[in-house]
Write an enzyme that holds these catalytic residues in place. Structure first.
Site, PDB file in Angstrom:
ATOM      1  N   GLU A 127      15.902  42.865  72.737  1.00 49.13           N
ATOM      2  CA  GLU A 127      16.303  41.538  73.211  1.00 49.13           C
ATOM      3  C   GLU A 127      17.811  41.506  73.388  1.00 49.13           C
ATOM      4  O   GLU A 127      18.542  42.234  72.706  1.00 49.13           O
ATOM      5  CB  GLU A 127      15.845  40.488  72.194  1.00 49.13           C
ATOM      6  CG  GLU A 127      16.025  39.049  72.623  1.00 49.13           C
ATOM      7  CD  GLU A 127      15.477  38.094  71.576  1.00 49.13           C
ATOM      8  OE1 GLU A 127      16.255  37.243  71.088  1.00 49.13           O
ATOM      9  OE2 GLU A 127      14.283  38.214  71.231  1.00 49.13           O
ATOM     10  N   HIS A 137      19.740  43.824  70.606  1.00 44.43           N
ATOM     11  CA  HIS A 137      19.226  43.993  69.254  1.00 44.43           C
ATOM     12  C   HIS A 137      17.721  44.221  69.328  1.00 44.43           C
ATOM     13  O   HIS A 137      17.080  43.978  70.358  1.00 44.43           O
ATOM     14  CB  HIS A 137      19.570  42.801  68.352  1.00 44.43           C
ATOM     15  CG  HIS A 137      19.014  41.501  68.813  1.00 44.43           C
ATOM     16  ND1 HIS A 137      19.677  40.686  69.699  1.00 44.43           N
ATOM     17  CD2 HIS A 137      17.859  40.862  68.522  1.00 44.43           C
ATOM     18  CE1 HIS A 137      18.970  39.598  69.929  1.00 44.43           C
ATOM     19  NE2 HIS A 137      17.838  39.676  69.230  1.00 44.43           N
ATOM     20  N   TYR A 168       7.703  34.781  68.151  1.00 46.37           N
ATOM     21  CA  TYR A 168       9.167  34.780  68.243  1.00 46.37           C
ATOM     22  C   TYR A 168       9.668  36.068  68.897  1.00 46.37           C
ATOM     23  O   TYR A 168      10.551  36.042  69.764  1.00 46.37           O
ATOM     24  CB  TYR A 168       9.761  34.628  66.844  1.00 46.37           C
ATOM     25  CG  TYR A 168      11.260  34.776  66.785  1.00 46.37           C
ATOM     26  CD1 TYR A 168      12.099  33.743  67.193  1.00 46.37           C
ATOM     27  CD2 TYR A 168      11.830  35.964  66.321  1.00 46.37           C
ATOM     28  CE1 TYR A 168      13.475  33.887  67.144  1.00 46.37           C
ATOM     29  CE2 TYR A 168      13.202  36.118  66.268  1.00 46.37           C
ATOM     30  CZ  TYR A 168      14.024  35.080  66.682  1.00 46.37           C
ATOM     31  OH  TYR A 168      15.385  35.232  66.631  1.00 46.37           O
ATOM     32  N   GLU A 206      11.445  36.336  74.580  1.00 47.19           N
ATOM     33  CA  GLU A 206      12.263  36.766  75.720  1.00 47.19           C
ATOM     34  C   GLU A 206      12.635  38.240  75.586  1.00 47.19           C
ATOM     35  O   GLU A 206      13.819  38.590  75.513  1.00 47.19           O
ATOM     36  CB  GLU A 206      13.531  35.913  75.814  1.00 47.19           C
ATOM     37  CG  GLU A 206      13.279  34.447  76.149  1.00 47.19           C
ATOM     38  CD  GLU A 206      14.567  33.651  76.215  1.00 47.19           C
ATOM     39  OE1 GLU A 206      15.563  34.105  75.606  1.00 47.19           O
ATOM     40  OE2 GLU A 206      14.589  32.610  76.875  1.00 47.19           O
ATOM     41  N   THR A 229      29.997  44.315   3.758  1.00 46.31           N
ATOM     42  CA  THR A 229      30.167  43.727   5.077  1.00 46.31           C
ATOM     43  C   THR A 229      31.556  44.041   5.630  1.00 46.31           C
ATOM     44  O   THR A 229      32.447  44.472   4.895  1.00 46.31           O
ATOM     45  CB  THR A 229      29.964  42.196   5.019  1.00 46.31           C
ATOM     46  OG1 THR A 229      29.999  41.675   6.356  1.00 46.31           O
ATOM     47  CG2 THR A 229      31.051  41.523   4.185  1.00 46.31           C
ATOM     48  N   ARG A 230      31.730  43.858   6.955  1.00 49.78           N
ATOM     49  CA  ARG A 230      33.012  44.051   7.638  1.00 49.78           C
ATOM     50  C   ARG A 230      33.534  45.476   7.498  1.00 49.78           C
ATOM     51  O   ARG A 230      34.737  45.704   7.336  1.00 49.78           O
ATOM     52  CB  ARG A 230      34.061  43.037   7.149  1.00 49.78           C
ATOM     53  CG  ARG A 230      33.627  41.576   7.305  1.00 49.78           C
ATOM     54  CD  ARG A 230      34.709  40.620   6.871  1.00 49.78           C
ATOM     55  NE  ARG A 230      35.850  40.657   7.791  1.00 49.78           N
ATOM     56  CZ  ARG A 230      35.938  39.967   8.926  1.00 49.78           C
ATOM     57  NH1 ARG A 230      34.932  39.192   9.302  1.00 49.78           N
ATOM     58  NH2 ARG A 230      36.992  40.044   9.682  1.00 49.78           N
ATOM     59  N   GLY A 248      32.258  47.839   9.831  1.00 48.16           N
ATOM     60  CA  GLY A 248      32.012  48.452  11.146  1.00 48.16           C
ATOM     61  C   GLY A 248      30.651  49.098  11.311  1.00 48.16           C
ATOM     62  O   GLY A 248      30.455  49.863  12.264  1.00 48.16           O
ATOM     63  N   LYS A 249      29.702  48.815  10.423  1.00 53.90           N
ATOM     64  CA  LYS A 249      28.382  49.452  10.512  1.00 53.90           C
ATOM     65  C   LYS A 249      27.687  49.118  11.841  1.00 53.90           C
ATOM     66  O   LYS A 249      27.181  49.998  12.528  1.00 53.90           O
ATOM     67  CB  LYS A 249      27.488  49.012   9.346  1.00 53.90           C
ATOM     68  CG  LYS A 249      28.010  49.351   7.965  1.00 53.90           C
ATOM     69  CD  LYS A 249      26.969  49.097   6.878  1.00 53.90           C
ATOM     70  CE  LYS A 249      26.580  47.636   6.750  1.00 53.90           C
ATOM     71  NZ  LYS A 249      27.676  46.760   6.298  1.00 53.90           N
ATOM     72  N   SER A 250      27.672  47.836  12.175  1.00 47.73           N
ATOM     73  CA  SER A 250      26.941  47.398  13.374  1.00 47.73           C
ATOM     74  C   SER A 250      27.574  47.945  14.649  1.00 47.73           C
ATOM     75  O   SER A 250      26.878  48.438  15.542  1.00 47.73           O
ATOM     76  CB  SER A 250      26.885  45.866  13.436  1.00 47.73           C
ATOM     77  OG  SER A 250      26.215  45.339  12.315  1.00 47.73           O
TER      78      SER A 250
END
EC number: 2.7.7.-
Length: 355
Positions: free
Chosen positions: A52, A60, A100, A104, A231-232, A234-236
């Site tokens: 077209e 296109h 569509y 054309e 705790t605190r 750094g294990k996680s």
């Protein structure tokens, strides 16, 4: 020409595909044959290509493709032909798309036999009037063939089968997840690597190599790691920096379990509130879990180690019976932190200048 857009997150799944190749002067017959060959695995039934002209004079190409099985691709460049990249859409109304394309055209080529849409959920046109009411199987078959996303799939079911949708939604959600699985993004570790400052680094390194960093025979079983200390320290952060993992804190939630994870982390969960602790600690495979608000499912297709992190006041071993402790010690490397130990190295400060 070929687009430079990223392929990430692209997904197309439909038996009816509408392609538009902008600024493409390709011969429709040649384009038809090339597209047909691309989709052989899905059993192509019909293809229509039309060239077209735009108002500015550029050419296109439009194409309507129909296959027996839904085309399912995650590569946005799959339909590229001779360097031309198309816009890929699902043809929700093949009759309208075909009209569509043929409005054309300068040149047209088609192959196969056009399959008119007979979808019960789009309403009935004059050519689609059927006296017989479609069965639930026919409605679901049509929905499965034409839905392009999880949301659209569930919306179609809600519209066509409202009673079933309201009473069996969890089953439809399950099938939607199977039909349209989420695209896994490339893992980016948000936790920086850290070097433990321990009195005995060797024992941790000896555990890391065979259980985290090295692939092993699928028949072999991994070994878990238990760390107990203040705790605190750094294990996680250290545990989470090792790679892709399942992470549980406060409670174990199986609904978001990732089979592709290398290992599991149980962080600060009291022993009595950890279901399936034997399966996790023992790195067992193929066991059944019961997610909250979900149906039972089998998880852990291969042996996967678990890192258990606990503070001294909730030491798991203090809560165990002699039999449980024996099992725990046989399946777990136990590391009890000494005073002053941390799971990260202290920063190196620059030397101070003498005044």
């Amino acid at each position: 020409m070929a687009s430079s857009s990223s392929n990430r997150q692209f997904s197309h799944r439909n038996a009816n595909t509408f392609l538009t190749y902008p600024k493409c002067p390709e011969n429709p017959e040649i384009a038809c044959q090339m597209i047909w060959e691309l989709v052989v695995r899905w059993i192509p039934k019909y293809i229509l290509c039309a060239r077209e002209a735009h108002k500015d004079g550029s050419l296109h190409l439009h194409a309507l493709l129909q296959t027996e099985k839904p085309v399912r691709i995650s590569d946005s460049r799959f339909f590229d032909i001779n360097g031309f990249h198309p816009n890929i859409q699902s043809a929700k109304s093949v009759n309208r798309v075909r009209d569509y394309i043929l409005k054309e055209p300068l040149a047209v080529f088609e192959r196969g036999t056009f399959i008119p849409r007979k979808s019960p959920f789009l309403g009935k046109s004059d050519s689609e009037v059927k006296e017989k009411k479609p069965s639930k199987d026919e409605i679901m078959r049509d929905i499965i063939s034409h839905a392009t996303s999880k949301a659209e799939y569930l919306s179609m079911i809600q519209k066509e089968l409202p009673f079933d949708w309201s009473t069996k939604l969890q089953y439809f959600e399950y099938s939607a997840n199977k039909l349209f699985p989420e695209i896994q993004e490339e893992f980016t570790n948000p936790h920086p690597p850290s070097s433990p400052d321990l009195l005995c680094n060797e024992s941790i390194n000896d555990w890391l190599q065979p259980n985290i960093f090295q692939s092993s025979d699928e028949r072999s079983r991994k070994q878990s790691l238990y760390i107990v200390g203040p705790t605190r320290t750094g294990k996680s952060t250290w545990a989470r920096s090792l790679g892709v993992h399942n992470y549980w804190q406060n409670n174990v939630d199986w609904s978001s379990y990732n089979e592709d994870a290398i290992y599991n982390i149980v962080d600060d969960i009291p022993f009595k509130f950890c279901p399936c602790w034997k399966q996790l600690v023992g790195c067992q495979r193929d066991f059944i879990v019961n997610p909250k608000y979900g149906k039972k499912k089998k998880v852990q297709k291969k042996s996967k180690p678990t890192i258990i992190l606990a503070n001294s006041d909730e030491d798991w071993m203090k809560e165990m019976t002699p039999g449980q402790l024996e099992y725990f010690e046989a399946n777990c490397i136990i590391y009890i932190m000494s005073p002053g130990e941390k799971w990260y190295s202290p920063p190196v400060l620059p030397p101070t200048e003498e005044v």
